[in-house]
Design an enzyme around this catalytic site. Structure first.
Site, PDB file in Angstrom:
ATOM      1  N   LEU A  94       0.900  -1.149   0.000  1.00 20.68           N
ATOM      2  CA  LEU A  94       0.000   0.000   0.000  1.00 20.68           C
ATOM      3  C   LEU A  94       0.938   1.199   0.000  1.00 20.68           C
ATOM      4  O   LEU A  94       1.753   1.351   0.903  1.00 20.68           O
ATOM      5  CB  LEU A  94      -0.849   0.054   1.272  1.00 20.68           C
ATOM      6  CG  LEU A  94      -2.115  -0.801   1.319  1.00 20.68           C
ATOM      7  CD1 LEU A  94      -1.795  -2.167   1.862  1.00 20.68           C
ATOM      8  CD2 LEU A  94      -3.177  -0.110   2.150  1.00 20.68           C
ATOM      9  N   SER A  95       0.814   2.045  -1.007  1.00 24.66           N
ATOM     10  CA  SER A  95       1.717   3.192  -1.083  1.00 24.66           C
ATOM     11  C   SER A  95       1.430   4.145   0.069  1.00 24.66           C
ATOM     12  O   SER A  95       0.342   4.147   0.647  1.00 24.66           O
ATOM     13  CB  SER A  95       1.543   3.914  -2.414  1.00 24.66           C
ATOM     14  OG  SER A  95       1.692   2.999  -3.471  1.00 24.66           O
ATOM     15  N   ALA A  96       2.424   4.989   0.397  1.00 22.31           N
ATOM     16  CA  ALA A  96       2.262   5.941   1.500  1.00 22.31           C
ATOM     17  C   ALA A  96       1.142   6.933   1.162  1.00 22.31           C
ATOM     18  O   ALA A  96       1.060   7.421   0.027  1.00 22.31           O
ATOM     19  CB  ALA A  96       3.565   6.694   1.727  1.00 22.31           C
TER      20      ALA A  96
END
Ligand SMILES: C[S@@+](CC[C@H](N)C(=O)[O-])C[C@H]1O[C@@H](n2cnc3c(N)ncnc32)[C@H](O)[C@@H]1O
Length: 375
Positions: A94-96
């Site tokens: 999950l990207s930041a």
């Protein structure tokens, strides 16, 4: 049903991103609050710093991570390494939230926009997009079947999932075209022309762009009626590469080596800002550039299929060793491009444009023409 605790955490995350200047769009803010990020986090995950976080061991820490501005690593080595080991190349996440919000805002989404999302991962960004433009308007493509299956289960459990496709996002997804927006959350080394073909004129493509020379960039392109696309670099982006766009590893070919010295500190080029990376990358197409640290020694490595070069900084030295091999003196070319960039006034990344045609793509320094009529 979103619990009060989760709602408070989502509100707090949105407030932090707003205060930091990442989040300005009301639609993106609502989506961030309405889509429960923790639903997309597997029970065992890793922080970008390699800390293991297991829901079963420490549910509060796990929930804190889900609503922190941090990337959460969920796959290693394309699934070949058990994620439980935490030891391998990061290949899905999950990207930041700050980077996700930044890309979403660049899309300028409107009601009813049809969006192609590349790199479904755990499905979080597909869910945010679906929340903004409606699930029937979003198609998300993931190359890894196991990753896509987990995302599909999560999105279905939350209701009204967007369309999910297992395939190579470099091909886009022609059956759903034309799109108003293309949104990628894996980095590309060059723009897949299929994305442009599948986007209507005036449509927008937002993607992490990492051509291989130095840092990665956030890129926003607009598609023109003639089938080309033109855009600007809007910021820094560090994303996992699209599988077929991964950069070759440093592996110097056994070529005759020319040795010399230079008074130019290799760190001058290696640590140069993003605008210099774009300028040098444009002057040395197909060349990779990466710094390598070994104790106090720093080596700038440059390489292409047919040539390579190293320039090495050692503490206390005033001249530095250079090795060059192959059909092009890459260090010489890189220094020429670097000092030309200095001569141009050290333009930042926002001064460059990328133009993509069916045949190729070009990074150019944008020179505004003065069209103001004197009074
Ligand atoms: C950083 S993750 C995506 C993050 C995600 N969108 C989120 O919700 O935060 C990048 C994803 O791109 C996928 N990917 C890599 N190459 C791809 C390709 N050629 N086509 C589609 N997906 C790809 C990876 O498998 C990985 O799941």
């Amino acid at each position: 049903m979103v619990s009060g605790d989760v709602m408070r955490r989502a509100e707090a995350l949105a407030a932090r991103l707003t205060a930091a200047g990442w989040l300005t769009s009301g639609a993106v803010r609502s989506a961030l609050r309405d889509v429960p990020r923790h639903a997309f986090v597997p029970p065992l995950a890793w922080t970008g710093e390699g800390d293991r976080v297991a829901e079963a061991d420490d549910p509060q820490r796990w929930l804190d991570l889900a609503y922190a501005d941090e990337a959460i690593i969920t796959q290693l080595d394309d699934g070949a390494t058990d994620a439980a080991t935490g030891d391998g190349r990061y290949t899905s996440s999950l990207s930041a939230p700050s980077t996700v919000v930044s890309l979403l805002e660049l899309l300028d989404l409107e009601d009813g926009h049809r969006v192609l999302d590349i790199g479904t991962g755990n499905g979080w960004t597909a869910a945010l997009l679906a929340r903004i433009v409606g699930p029937g308007n979003v198609t998300s493509v993931e190359v890894d079947p196991a990753v896509a299956e987990r995302a599909s289960a999560t999105l279905t459990s939350l209701g009204s999932p967007p369309a999910l496709v297992v395939g190579d996002g470099a091909d886009g997804w022609a059956p759903g075209a034309p799109y108003d927006r293309v949104h990628a959350t894996c980095a590309v080394a060059e723009i897949p022309y299929a994305w442009i073909e599948q986007t209507r004129p005036g449509g927008v493509i937002v993607t992490p762009y990492a051509p291989g020379f130095g840092s990665g960039h956030e890129l926003r392109l607009v598609v023109l009626p003639d089938g080309t696309a033109v855009g600007r670099f809007t910021g820094y982006a560090s994303y996992m590469m699209m599988r077929s766009h991964r950069h070759p590893e440093w592996n110097p070919a056994p070529l005759a080596v020319r040795r010399s010295t230079t008074e130019i500190d290799p760190r001058t080029l290696g640590y140069a800002p993003a605008g210099a990376d774009l300028a040098m990358g444009a002057a040395l197409p197909g060349v990779q550039a990466r710094g390598h640290h070994d104790g106090d020694t720093y080596t700038l490595r440059l390489w292409s299929p047919h040539a390579w070069a190293t320039a090495t900084y050692r503490p206390g030295r005033t001249v530095f060793d250079v090795e060059q091999a192959g059909d092009h003196p890459l260090w010489d070319h890189a220094t020429t491009a670097y000092f030309q960039w200095i001569t141009q006034g050290s333009p930042g990344r926002d001064h460059y444009t990328l133009t993509v045609t069916p045949e190729d793509e070009h990074v150019r320094l944008h020179r505004p023409t003065n069209t103001t009529t004197p009074r």
